[in-house]
Enzyme design. Structure first.
Site, PDB file in Angstrom:
ATOM      1  N   PRO A   9       2.519  -2.815  -0.749  1.00 52.83           N
ATOM      2  CA  PRO A   9       3.160  -3.494   0.375  1.00 52.83           C
ATOM      3  C   PRO A   9       2.213  -4.370   1.196  1.00 52.83           C
ATOM      4  O   PRO A   9       1.050  -4.044   1.390  1.00 52.83           O
ATOM      5  CB  PRO A   9       3.718  -2.360   1.232  1.00 52.83           C
ATOM      6  CG  PRO A   9       3.050  -1.130   0.774  1.00 52.83           C
ATOM      7  CD  PRO A   9       2.613  -1.359  -0.625  1.00 52.83           C
ATOM      8  N   ASN A  10       2.768  -5.472   1.627  1.00 49.64           N
ATOM      9  CA  ASN A  10       2.148  -6.442   2.532  1.00 49.64           C
ATOM     10  C   ASN A  10       1.061  -7.303   1.904  1.00 49.64           C
ATOM     11  O   ASN A  10       0.565  -8.215   2.561  1.00 49.64           O
ATOM     12  CB  ASN A  10       1.614  -5.755   3.798  1.00 49.64           C
ATOM     13  CG  ASN A  10       2.723  -5.089   4.572  1.00 49.64           C
ATOM     14  OD1 ASN A  10       3.734  -5.720   4.863  1.00 49.64           O
ATOM     15  ND2 ASN A  10       2.561  -3.814   4.873  1.00 49.64           N
ATOM     16  N   ARG A  17      -1.596 -12.179   7.479  1.00 53.73           N
ATOM     17  CA  ARG A  17      -1.800 -10.931   8.219  1.00 53.73           C
ATOM     18  C   ARG A  17      -3.278 -10.634   8.463  1.00 53.73           C
ATOM     19  O   ARG A  17      -4.117 -10.850   7.600  1.00 53.73           O
ATOM     20  CB  ARG A  17      -1.155  -9.759   7.485  1.00 53.73           C
ATOM     21  CG  ARG A  17      -1.838  -9.443   6.157  1.00 53.73           C
ATOM     22  CD  ARG A  17      -1.188  -8.287   5.444  1.00 53.73           C
ATOM     23  NE  ARG A  17      -1.510  -7.021   6.051  1.00 53.73           N
ATOM     24  CZ  ARG A  17      -1.934  -5.957   5.395  1.00 53.73           C
ATOM     25  NH1 ARG A  17      -2.073  -5.998   4.088  1.00 53.73           N
ATOM     26  NH2 ARG A  17      -2.210  -4.848   6.021  1.00 53.73           N
ATOM     27  N   TYR A  22      -8.565  -9.356   6.241  1.00 57.00           N
ATOM     28  CA  TYR A  22      -8.214  -9.758   4.882  1.00 57.00           C
ATOM     29  C   TYR A  22      -8.542 -11.206   4.547  1.00 57.00           C
ATOM     30  O   TYR A  22      -8.382 -11.613   3.398  1.00 57.00           O
ATOM     31  CB  TYR A  22      -6.721  -9.489   4.635  1.00 57.00           C
ATOM     32  CG  TYR A  22      -6.378  -8.032   4.800  1.00 57.00           C
ATOM     33  CD1 TYR A  22      -6.787  -7.091   3.859  1.00 57.00           C
ATOM     34  CD2 TYR A  22      -5.682  -7.572   5.910  1.00 57.00           C
ATOM     35  CE1 TYR A  22      -6.499  -5.739   4.016  1.00 57.00           C
ATOM     36  CE2 TYR A  22      -5.377  -6.226   6.071  1.00 57.00           C
ATOM     37  CZ  TYR A  22      -5.794  -5.320   5.128  1.00 57.00           C
ATOM     38  OH  TYR A  22      -5.503  -3.994   5.282  1.00 57.00           O
ATOM     39  N   ASN A  74      -3.889  -1.785  -6.424  1.00 53.30           N
ATOM     40  CA  ASN A  74      -4.136  -1.765  -4.990  1.00 53.30           C
ATOM     41  C   ASN A  74      -2.832  -1.281  -4.364  1.00 53.30           C
ATOM     42  O   ASN A  74      -1.924  -2.071  -4.128  1.00 53.30           O
ATOM     43  CB  ASN A  74      -4.513  -3.141  -4.461  1.00 53.30           C
ATOM     44  CG  ASN A  74      -4.815  -3.116  -2.969  1.00 53.30           C
ATOM     45  OD1 ASN A  74      -4.471  -2.168  -2.274  1.00 53.30           O
ATOM     46  ND2 ASN A  74      -5.450  -4.166  -2.484  1.00 53.30           N
ATOM     47  N   ALA A  77      -0.843   0.339   1.663  1.00 51.16           N
ATOM     48  CA  ALA A  77      -0.527   1.462   2.558  1.00 51.16           C
ATOM     49  C   ALA A  77      -0.081   2.705   1.797  1.00 51.16           C
ATOM     50  O   ALA A  77      -0.273   3.822   2.279  1.00 51.16           O
ATOM     51  CB  ALA A  77       0.546   1.049   3.557  1.00 51.16           C
ATOM     52  N   HIS A  80      -2.370   6.042   0.951  1.00 54.15           N
ATOM     53  CA  HIS A  80      -2.578   7.198   1.809  1.00 54.15           C
ATOM     54  C   HIS A  80      -1.350   8.087   1.940  1.00 54.15           C
ATOM     55  O   HIS A  80      -1.389   9.089   2.656  1.00 54.15           O
ATOM     56  CB  HIS A  80      -3.022   6.723   3.198  1.00 54.15           C
ATOM     57  CG  HIS A  80      -3.924   5.538   3.126  1.00 54.15           C
ATOM     58  ND1 HIS A  80      -5.206   5.608   2.627  1.00 54.15           N
ATOM     59  CD2 HIS A  80      -3.722   4.233   3.440  1.00 54.15           C
ATOM     60  CE1 HIS A  80      -5.753   4.400   2.659  1.00 54.15           C
ATOM     61  NE2 HIS A  80      -4.872   3.549   3.142  1.00 54.15           N
ATOM     62  N   ASP A  87       1.579  10.549  -9.160  1.00 50.66           N
ATOM     63  CA  ASP A  87       2.230  11.192 -10.297  1.00 50.66           C
ATOM     64  C   ASP A  87       2.553  10.197 -11.409  1.00 50.66           C
ATOM     65  O   ASP A  87       2.433  10.530 -12.591  1.00 50.66           O
ATOM     66  CB  ASP A  87       3.495  11.921  -9.848  1.00 50.66           C
ATOM     67  CG  ASP A  87       3.193  13.209  -9.096  1.00 50.66           C
ATOM     68  OD1 ASP A  87       2.033  13.661  -9.086  1.00 50.66           O
ATOM     69  OD2 ASP A  87       4.146  13.765  -8.502  1.00 50.66           O
ATOM     70  N   GLU A  98      -8.792   1.624  -8.969  1.00 55.96           N
ATOM     71  CA  GLU A  98      -8.207   1.364  -7.658  1.00 55.96           C
ATOM     72  C   GLU A  98      -9.048   0.309  -6.949  1.00 55.96           C
ATOM     73  O   GLU A  98     -10.275   0.384  -6.972  1.00 55.96           O
ATOM     74  CB  GLU A  98      -8.203   2.663  -6.857  1.00 55.96           C
ATOM     75  CG  GLU A  98      -7.668   2.551  -5.465  1.00 55.96           C
ATOM     76  CD  GLU A  98      -7.791   3.869  -4.704  1.00 55.96           C
ATOM     77  OE1 GLU A  98      -6.927   4.117  -3.856  1.00 55.96           O
ATOM     78  OE2 GLU A  98      -8.748   4.634  -4.947  1.00 55.96           O
ATOM     79  N   HIS A 100      -9.399  -2.035  -3.238  1.00 56.18           N
ATOM     80  CA  HIS A 100      -9.003  -2.320  -1.855  1.00 56.18           C
ATOM     81  C   HIS A 100      -9.820  -3.495  -1.365  1.00 56.18           C
ATOM     82  O   HIS A 100     -11.041  -3.523  -1.545  1.00 56.18           O
ATOM     83  CB  HIS A 100      -9.223  -1.107  -0.952  1.00 56.18           C
ATOM     84  CG  HIS A 100      -8.355   0.043  -1.330  1.00 56.18           C
ATOM     85  ND1 HIS A 100      -7.024   0.088  -1.001  1.00 56.18           N
ATOM     86  CD2 HIS A 100      -8.625   1.152  -2.052  1.00 56.18           C
ATOM     87  CE1 HIS A 100      -6.510   1.195  -1.498  1.00 56.18           C
ATOM     88  NE2 HIS A 100      -7.451   1.852  -2.149  1.00 56.18           N
ATOM     89  N   SER A 102     -10.426  -4.436   1.750  1.00 58.85           N
ATOM     90  CA  SER A 102     -11.295  -4.068   2.872  1.00 58.85           C
ATOM     91  C   SER A 102     -12.056  -2.790   2.535  1.00 58.85           C
ATOM     92  O   SER A 102     -11.738  -2.094   1.574  1.00 58.85           O
ATOM     93  CB  SER A 102     -10.457  -3.857   4.146  1.00 58.85           C
ATOM     94  OG  SER A 102      -9.652  -2.696   4.012  1.00 58.85           O
ATOM     95  N   ARG A 107     -12.613   2.373   8.071  1.00 55.96           N
ATOM     96  CA  ARG A 107     -11.438   2.096   8.901  1.00 55.96           C
ATOM     97  C   ARG A 107     -10.856   3.382   9.485  1.00 55.96           C
ATOM     98  O   ARG A 107     -11.537   4.397   9.558  1.00 55.96           O
ATOM     99  CB  ARG A 107     -10.414   1.295   8.086  1.00 55.96           C
ATOM    100  CG  ARG A 107     -11.000  -0.094   7.726  1.00 55.96           C
ATOM    101  CD  ARG A 107     -10.040  -0.980   7.020  1.00 55.96           C
ATOM    102  NE  ARG A 107      -8.885  -1.261   7.862  1.00 55.96           N
ATOM    103  CZ  ARG A 107      -7.774  -1.804   7.406  1.00 55.96           C
ATOM    104  NH1 ARG A 107      -7.653  -2.107   6.124  1.00 55.96           N
ATOM    105  NH2 ARG A 107      -6.761  -2.039   8.210  1.00 55.96           N
ATOM    106  N   ARG A 111      -6.826   6.465   6.708  1.00 59.12           N
ATOM    107  CA  ARG A 111      -7.099   5.709   5.481  1.00 59.12           C
ATOM    108  C   ARG A 111      -8.150   6.384   4.591  1.00 59.12           C
ATOM    109  O   ARG A 111      -8.527   5.845   3.551  1.00 59.12           O
ATOM    110  CB  ARG A 111      -7.547   4.292   5.815  1.00 59.12           C
ATOM    111  CG  ARG A 111      -6.475   3.470   6.497  1.00 59.12           C
ATOM    112  CD  ARG A 111      -6.896   2.014   6.631  1.00 59.12           C
ATOM    113  NE  ARG A 111      -6.045   1.304   7.548  1.00 59.12           N
ATOM    114  CZ  ARG A 111      -4.882   0.736   7.232  1.00 59.12           C
ATOM    115  NH1 ARG A 111      -4.434   0.817   5.993  1.00 59.12           N
ATOM    116  NH2 ARG A 111      -4.182   0.112   8.141  1.00 59.12           N
TER     117      ARG A 111
END
Length: 145
Positions: A9-10, A17, A22, A74, A77, A80, A87, A98, A100, A102, A107, A111
């Site tokens: 998301p986002n 944003r 970012y 990635n 949100a 977390h 799963d 994985e 990220h 940032s 943070r 997170r």
């Protein structure tokens, strides 16, 4: 080699944003960079983004049936909060990295837990868009047939 790059998301709001976290590059810029790298390296890539947890789970599961070799994820949100994504990654049992943008380690406290990361063999944080390239290079070096 066939790789799924999946974004939560986002991430579609990159460039809009929280530019102080970012940056100003857009999601289209990220996709173009990944496509260019994969074309140069002979990697077949599917890039997917959704703001919906179930859609991310569905795409992870589909990767198994599409004979995908590896996943770069990635979860944003959902990193977390989503046991469902954890799963799904465990169910397909594909090599996963994985990423990220940032440095999530520096943070907010919430997170600091990564459910998805529990099913990934490597996590790359704080390297911006370059983290995706590092993840793809790692997977290519380790798993390309």
């Amino acid at each position: 080699m066939k790789v799924l790059v999946i974004n939560g998301p986002n991430l579609n709001m990159l460039g809009i944003r929280e530019k102080h976290i970012y940056g100003t590059e857009t999601y289209a810029d990220l996709k173009n960079m990944i496509h260019d790298y994969c074309q140069k390296e002979g990697i077949e890539v599917d890039i997917f983004q959704s703001n919906h947890e179930g859609a991310l789970v569905d795409h992870i599961q589909t990767a198994y049936f599409n004979e995908t070799d590896a996943i770069v994820i990635n979860p944003a949100a959902y990193t977390h909060t989503s046991v469902a994504i954890l799963d799904a990654l465990k169910a397909v049992n594909l090599p996963a990295v994985e990423v990220h943008l940032s440095d999530v380690g520096s943070r907010e406290d919430f997170r600091q837990i990564s459910y998805a990361g529990m099913a990934c063999e490597k996590t790359i944080t704080g390297k911006g868009f370059q983290g995706y390239i590092e993840a793809l290079a790692y997977l290519k070096e380790k798993y390309q047939k």
